[in-house]
Scaffold this motif. Structure first.
Motif, PDB file in Angstrom:
ATOM      1  N   ALA A  51      70.194  49.675  79.086  1.00 44.48           N
ATOM      2  CA  ALA A  51      69.990  48.335  78.513  1.00 44.48           C
ATOM      3  C   ALA A  51      70.659  48.180  77.157  1.00 44.48           C
ATOM      4  O   ALA A  51      71.054  47.096  76.768  1.00 44.48           O
ATOM      5  N   GLN A  52      70.784  49.291  76.423  1.00 41.77           N
ATOM      6  CA  GLN A  52      71.226  49.187  75.026  1.00 41.77           C
ATOM      7  C   GLN A  52      72.687  49.570  74.821  1.00 41.77           C
ATOM      8  O   GLN A  52      73.191  49.495  73.718  1.00 41.77           O
ATOM      9  N   ARG A  53      73.351  49.992  75.917  1.00 41.74           N
ATOM     10  CA  ARG A  53      74.627  50.667  75.760  1.00 41.74           C
ATOM     11  C   ARG A  53      75.622  49.955  74.842  1.00 41.74           C
ATOM     12  O   ARG A  53      76.293  50.562  74.035  1.00 41.74           O
ATOM     13  N   ASP A  54      75.658  48.610  74.977  1.00 40.71           N
ATOM     14  CA  ASP A  54      76.734  47.943  74.251  1.00 40.71           C
ATOM     15  C   ASP A  54      76.370  47.500  72.839  1.00 40.71           C
ATOM     16  O   ASP A  54      77.181  46.936  72.140  1.00 40.71           O
ATOM     17  N   ARG A  55      75.153  47.773  72.367  1.00 41.91           N
ATOM     18  CA  ARG A  55      74.750  47.224  71.065  1.00 41.91           C
ATOM     19  C   ARG A  55      75.609  47.745  69.918  1.00 41.91           C
ATOM     20  O   ARG A  55      76.080  46.984  69.081  1.00 41.91           O
ATOM     21  N   LEU A  74      79.928  42.050  54.389  1.00 44.52           N
ATOM     22  CA  LEU A  74      79.386  43.162  53.610  1.00 44.52           C
ATOM     23  C   LEU A  74      77.852  43.173  53.566  1.00 44.52           C
ATOM     24  O   LEU A  74      77.242  44.242  53.762  1.00 44.52           O
ATOM     25  N   PRO A  75      77.195  42.024  53.368  1.00 45.77           N
ATOM     26  CA  PRO A  75      75.713  42.069  53.414  1.00 45.77           C
ATOM     27  C   PRO A  75      75.194  42.537  54.770  1.00 45.77           C
ATOM     28  O   PRO A  75      74.213  43.282  54.852  1.00 45.77           O
ATOM     29  N   PHE A  76      75.859  42.120  55.847  1.00 45.27           N
ATOM     30  CA  PHE A  76      75.462  42.530  57.205  1.00 45.27           C
ATOM     31  C   PHE A  76      75.582  44.050  57.353  1.00 45.27           C
ATOM     32  O   PHE A  76      74.662  44.730  57.827  1.00 45.27           O
ATOM     33  N   LEU A  77      76.726  44.602  56.902  1.00 44.96           N
ATOM     34  CA  LEU A  77      76.928  46.051  57.027  1.00 44.96           C
ATOM     35  C   LEU A  77      75.974  46.826  56.121  1.00 44.96           C
ATOM     36  O   LEU A  77      75.499  47.906  56.481  1.00 44.96           O
ATOM     37  N   ALA A  78      75.699  46.258  54.948  1.00 49.26           N
ATOM     38  CA  ALA A  78      74.781  46.934  54.020  1.00 49.26           C
ATOM     39  C   ALA A  78      73.396  47.050  54.666  1.00 49.26           C
ATOM     40  O   ALA A  78      72.767  48.114  54.622  1.00 49.26           O
ATOM     41  N   GLN A  79      72.948  45.972  55.304  1.00 47.11           N
ATOM     42  CA  GLN A  79      71.636  46.018  55.983  1.00 47.11           C
ATOM     43  C   GLN A  79      71.639  47.066  57.087  1.00 47.11           C
ATOM     44  O   GLN A  79      70.703  47.848  57.237  1.00 47.11           O
ATOM     45  N   PRO A 363      68.173  35.214  73.883  1.00 49.50           N
ATOM     46  CA  PRO A 363      69.601  34.946  73.661  1.00 49.50           C
ATOM     47  C   PRO A 363      70.080  33.698  74.414  1.00 49.50           C
ATOM     48  O   PRO A 363      70.845  32.900  73.879  1.00 49.50           O
ATOM     49  N   SER A 364      69.604  33.479  75.643  1.00 51.82           N
ATOM     50  CA  SER A 364      70.091  32.315  76.395  1.00 51.82           C
ATOM     51  C   SER A 364      69.543  31.016  75.805  1.00 51.82           C
ATOM     52  O   SER A 364      70.262  30.024  75.702  1.00 51.82           O
ATOM     53  N   PRO A 387      70.297  38.061  66.206  1.00 56.11           N
ATOM     54  CA  PRO A 387      71.255  38.718  65.327  1.00 56.11           C
ATOM     55  C   PRO A 387      72.576  37.957  65.359  1.00 56.11           C
ATOM     56  O   PRO A 387      72.782  37.101  66.212  1.00 56.11           O
ATOM     57  N   LEU A 388      73.469  38.305  64.429  1.00 56.58           N
ATOM     58  CA  LEU A 388      74.723  37.563  64.299  1.00 56.58           C
ATOM     59  C   LEU A 388      75.629  37.778  65.497  1.00 56.58           C
ATOM     60  O   LEU A 388      76.382  36.911  65.896  1.00 56.58           O
ATOM     61  N   PHE A 389      75.557  38.992  66.076  1.00 55.29           N
ATOM     62  CA  PHE A 389      76.530  39.330  67.124  1.00 55.29           C
ATOM     63  C   PHE A 389      75.904  39.234  68.498  1.00 55.29           C
ATOM     64  O   PHE A 389      74.697  39.231  68.636  1.00 55.29           O
TER      65      PHE A 389
END
Ligand SMILES: Cc1cc2nc3c(=O)[nH]c(=O)nc-3n(C[C@H](O)[C@H](O)[C@H](O)COP(=O)(O)OP(=O)(O)OC[C@H]3O[C@@H](n4cnc5c(N)ncnc54)[C@H](O)[C@@H]3O)c2cc1C
Ligand code: HEM
Length: 389
Positions: A51-55, A74-79, A363-364, A387-389
């Motif tokens: 279920a998580q493979r692509d996260r 950068l804030p996203f990566l910092a988190q 998500p949908s 989440p953003l992605f």
């Protein structure tokens, strides 16, 4: 990073995505290389990874696609970097991940496309991402993970529980953020949950959890959580929240347990002196799914800036719903319930041009509602979701 480097990374990614099932193949290949070349890394990951493979791969591709937008990235990566401390990740592991991803991409696009210049572009892109995550993790002084003891577990619907936990040390999170959680019966299977209340010095958090059919973790939480269980929580993530002193009106749309982060923000706002107007649409399939209306009614009565409209897809409860026969009490402060698909109902009010919009749900539901609003004239840049992605 210069635009040529970014373009080279994007082109290789597009070549992978253009293949049938390309992203799935990339994720599978990445993990198989990572676990073969760096066997020690396997222990960080759960036994079953379907279920998580692509996260992880998905997040890296999201980041690589936004290397030219450092303000957002950068804030996203910092988190993420701060959150990844919970796995015990060290800088050497980032090298392992980067090398494995490059090998996997190379395998997907072929040697002809993988020129020295492309390889150098990937080195630079991945070094930037890793650097931002490692840097933020190094600077962080809060714990890598928080221990929390379950103090209450209440089944409010047959597939939805409210769990209250007591943290060993209080956590500073912004109302609207979410947290990665690991429960004792599902080791290494971290899942995101959104606190339904603002951070407090007592370290108490309330989570609302819906059991997803066939899921690994949520059915276990809903069915087997007992008082005294010890949960582990990662560092807070996400960008929802209402800044202090904002004058911009808000539109909040939440379905199911998606109400949790919106409720937390409204509770935080209720402690402020001045607030912009907020219209909250709270959705569910049937009237009986609207499990939190009592609290929302109290918030709406106490805060004149808040309007709450319940929305359900079906007018009536399902046949299997047990009705106690007691007369339904009208809850004060709420607008009359509307019926229909939530995105359609909200979009019918117009483009909401003067509002900042937050959408929370599956998500949908998030995607459908976003498209409906954009079709009604809402600007994409006014809409936020996690989440953003
Ligand atoms: C930012 C964020 C905040 C979240 N906050 C909460 C929260 O407060 N409360 C809560 O109950 N859940 C929340 N979730 C969802 C939660 O993290 C899990 O994804 C969910 O509980 C399913 O986990 P699982 O292990 O049971 O299912 P998995 O084993 O991970 O998945 C099983 C199947 O269910 C599908 N699935 C996964 N999640 C959903 C979903 N939400 N709706 C429909 N199908 C799904 C998967 O695609 C898969 O096919 C949040 C998710 C995100 C991204
Ligand atoms: C290169 C940059 C990286 C990015 C952008 C990234 C991003 C992510 C994201 C978004 C997730 C899913 C959410 C979560 O559980 O936190 C994730 C999961 C995870 N990451 Fe990373 N990650 C990176 C590097 C690493 C490294 C170096 C390791 C250590 C080996 C690692 C280990 C994990 C593990 C164990 C998971 C959980 C996977 C699962 O639940 O199936 N990550 N990563």
């Amino acid at each position: 990073m210069d635009s040529r480097t970014v373009a080279l990374i994007r082109t290789t990614f597009k070549a992978v995505a253009a293949e049938e099932g390309g992203s799935e193949t990339l994720a599978r290949s990445f993990y198989s290389i990572l676990f073969t070349d760096y066997p020690g890394v396997r222990d960080f990951f759960p036994a079953a990874m379907d279920a998580q493979r692509d996260r992880l791969v998905h997040a890296i591709s999201y980041a690589l696609d936004r290397l030219e937008e450092p303000d957002k990235l950068l804030p996203f990566l910092a988190q993420l970097g701060r959150d990844h401390r919970k796995y015990g990740v060290q800088p050497a592991h980032y090298v392992a991940v980067a090398n494995s991803l490059k090998s996997a991409i190379r395998g997907c696009v072929g040697d002809e496309m993988w020129t020295d210049e492309v390889a150098a572009a990937w080195d630079e892109g991945l070094a930037n991402i890793s650097g931002a995550m490692i840097g933020a993790a190094d600077k962080e002084t809060s714990p890598a993970a928080w221990t929390a003891t379950v103090v209450e577990c209440r089944e409010v619907l047959r597939n939805l529980s409210i769990v209250r936990v007591q943290l060993e040390h209080p956590m500073e999170y912004a109302a609207g953020q979410y947290i990665s959680v690991q429960v004792p019966s599902r080791p290494r299977m971290w899942r995101y949950l959104s606190p339904a209340n603002p951070a407090n010095s007592n370290g108490e958090i309330e989570f609302h959890i819906r059991s997803v059919l066939g899921g690994w973790v949520s059915p276990a939480i809903v069915s087997h959580t007992t008082v005294g269980d010890q949960w582990l929580l990662g560092a807070p993530l996400g960008g929802l929240g209402v800044p202090r002193n904002t004058k911009r009106k808000m539109l909040m749309i939440g379905c199911g347990t998606g109400i949790a982060p919106l409720r937390a923000q409204i509770m935080a706002m209720a402690q402020r002196r001045v607030n912009p107007k907020v219209h909250l649409f709270v959705g569910g399939h049937h009237p009986c799914d609207l499990y939190d209306l009592q609290v929302l009614s109290q918030l709406a009565v106490a805060n004149k800036w808040l309007t709450v409209t319940p929305v359900t897809e079906h007018e009536e409860n399902p046949w299997w719903y047990y009705d106690s026969g007691e007369p339904q009490v009208e809850l004060p402060g709420l607008e009359p319930r509307m019926t229909g698909q939530i995105g359609k109902v909200v979009a019918a009010f117009g483009p909401w041009a003067d509002r900042d919009v937050q959408i929370v749900g599956s998500p949908s539901m998030v995607q459908t509602t976003k498209f409906r609003l954009m079709a009604a004239g809402t600007q994409a840049k006014s809409i936020r979701h996690d989440p953003l992605f």
